[in-house]
Each structure stands twice: as C-alpha cells, then as structure tokens.
Design a protein around this motif. Sequence first.
Motif, PDB file in Angstrom:
ATOM      1  N   LEU A  60      -4.419  -3.320   5.094  1.00 55.47           N
ATOM      2  CA  LEU A  60      -5.012  -4.183   4.072  1.00 55.47           C
ATOM      3  C   LEU A  60      -5.646  -5.404   4.730  1.00 55.47           C
ATOM      4  N   PRO A  61      -6.863  -5.773   4.318  1.00 55.05           N
ATOM      5  CA  PRO A  61      -7.509  -6.934   4.943  1.00 55.05           C
ATOM      6  C   PRO A  61      -6.912  -8.244   4.447  1.00 55.05           C
ATOM      7  N   GLY A  62      -6.651  -9.132   5.368  1.00 52.66           N
ATOM      8  CA  GLY A  62      -6.154 -10.453   5.014  1.00 52.66           C
ATOM      9  C   GLY A  62      -5.090 -10.936   5.972  1.00 52.66           C
ATOM     10  N   PRO A  63      -5.102 -12.215   6.273  1.00 50.76           N
ATOM     11  CA  PRO A  63      -4.141 -12.774   7.231  1.00 50.76           C
ATOM     12  C   PRO A  63      -2.694 -12.724   6.752  1.00 50.76           C
ATOM     13  N   LEU A  64      -2.447 -12.902   5.462  1.00 53.28           N
ATOM     14  CA  LEU A  64      -1.074 -12.901   4.956  1.00 53.28           C
ATOM     15  C   LEU A  64      -0.449 -11.511   5.065  1.00 53.28           C
ATOM     16  N   THR A  65      -1.174 -10.483   4.652  1.00 56.80           N
ATOM     17  CA  THR A  65      -0.634  -9.129   4.770  1.00 56.80           C
ATOM     18  C   THR A  65      -0.528  -8.709   6.235  1.00 56.80           C
ATOM     19  N   ASP A  66      -1.414  -9.207   7.085  1.00 52.95           N
ATOM     20  CA  ASP A  66      -1.312  -8.915   8.522  1.00 52.95           C
ATOM     21  C   ASP A  66      -0.056  -9.547   9.111  1.00 52.95           C
ATOM     22  N   LEU A  67       0.243 -10.777   8.712  1.00 52.30           N
ATOM     23  CA  LEU A  67       1.445 -11.449   9.201  1.00 52.30           C
ATOM     24  C   LEU A  67       2.698 -10.707   8.741  1.00 52.30           C
ATOM     25  N   LEU A  68       2.753 -10.346   7.473  1.00 52.59           N
ATOM     26  CA  LEU A  68       3.904  -9.589   6.964  1.00 52.59           C
ATOM     27  C   LEU A  68       4.008  -8.225   7.654  1.00 52.59           C
ATOM     28  N   GLY A  69       2.860  -7.580   7.889  1.00 51.17           N
ATOM     29  CA  GLY A  69       2.854  -6.294   8.576  1.00 51.17           C
ATOM     30  C   GLY A  69       3.372  -6.404  10.000  1.00 51.17           C
ATOM     31  N   LEU A  70       2.959  -7.446  10.713  1.00 55.32           N
ATOM     32  CA  LEU A  70       3.441  -7.638  12.082  1.00 55.32           C
ATOM     33  C   LEU A  70       4.944  -7.892  12.116  1.00 55.32           C
ATOM     34  N   VAL A  71       5.449  -8.647  11.141  1.00 51.67           N
ATOM     35  CA  VAL A  71       6.891  -8.903  11.080  1.00 51.67           C
ATOM     36  C   VAL A  71       7.646  -7.590  10.873  1.00 51.67           C
ATOM     37  N   LEU A  72       7.126  -6.709  10.036  1.00 58.09           N
ATOM     38  CA  LEU A  72       7.814  -5.448   9.764  1.00 58.09           C
ATOM     39  C   LEU A  72       7.668  -4.432  10.887  1.00 58.09           C
ATOM     40  N   VAL A  73       6.565  -4.482  11.618  1.00 54.42           N
ATOM     41  CA  VAL A  73       6.308  -3.491  12.673  1.00 54.42           C
ATOM     42  C   VAL A  73       7.085  -3.797  13.948  1.00 54.42           C
ATOM     43  N   MET A  74       7.193  -5.053  14.307  1.00 54.64           N
ATOM     44  CA  MET A  74       7.867  -5.427  15.554  1.00 54.64           C
ATOM     45  C   MET A  74       9.359  -5.607  15.309  1.00 54.64           C
TER      46      MET A  74
END
Length: 152
Positions: free
Chosen positions: A85-99
């Motif tokens: 999903l495009p957007g910095p907030l979803t990217d931040l949440l995604g990175l927290v869940l992936v790592m």
Amino acid sequence: MMNPLSLIALLPVIEIVLLIGMGALFGFWFTLAWIIATAAVGVYLLRRMRGAFQIGSPLDPVAESLPQDPMGTFATWIGAILLILPGPLTDLLGLVLVMPWLRKLTFGVWMARNLHKIVMKRKGHGQIYEGEIVDVQQERRVIRRGDGDHDK
C-alpha cells in the motif's frame, strides 16, 4: 480515544498528507522511488511466503529464512501487504511487522507502557489473600524436645 473505524476511514487522508509532506521534504522522484521500492519489497515477501499458509505443503527452499512460528508468519504476511500500500504510515507499520527484531522491540515497549492498564482492568476479578510476611531468620522460636529441655 478515537473509534478504530474512524481511524481506518481517515487512513487514506493521513497517507495523502504524509506523501505530500514527504514529497516536499525529499522531492518527487525520491518519494516515487520510495513507493515503488516498498511495494516491490512487499510483493517479493508475499511471493516468498506463498506456501507458508498451505497445510501439508512444504515451504519452498527460498522461504526457509521466513519466520517458522505461526504468529511471525502472519505478521510478516500482513506487513508485506502494508508495504504494498502506498504511504509512509503503512510502510512504517509494514516494516515493524516484517522485521522480527523491530516487532519484538515495538511489542516490548508497548507491553512495558500498557501492562499496568491491562492488570488494572482485572480489578475486582481476582482474589485477595491477607497475610503476614515473616522473616524466618529473624524469628526466634522455642522448640520443645521430648526430654523437657527448651532451646532458644
């Protein structure tokens, strides 16, 4: 506290505002490259995980580095979708869940801040036992022996 449904409805507006701010701060091309790169990472992770949820089918050899616990696999899957999903907030949440290390750190900080709230919500549901703390080393007792002598 805001209703979660309202927060979900406001998410696109928040993402657009953050994307405009990111574009103003870093420039259009960097922002566009960021969106494409995080989406590509999300798609890559989803492709690596394609057999992770199928019962009875082994993971492909490339997916051996994926989390082996079910919650870690699910968190990585959700994180990959958020990265698409495009957007910095979803990217931040995604990175927290992936790592995994970042997921553990974030969850640990959340638990440290909210554990007392969780415990306090249980008030009135637990049992309270009254008692006295006795230091056995400090207490002096009289022990009666069978021969009538007393020790202190």
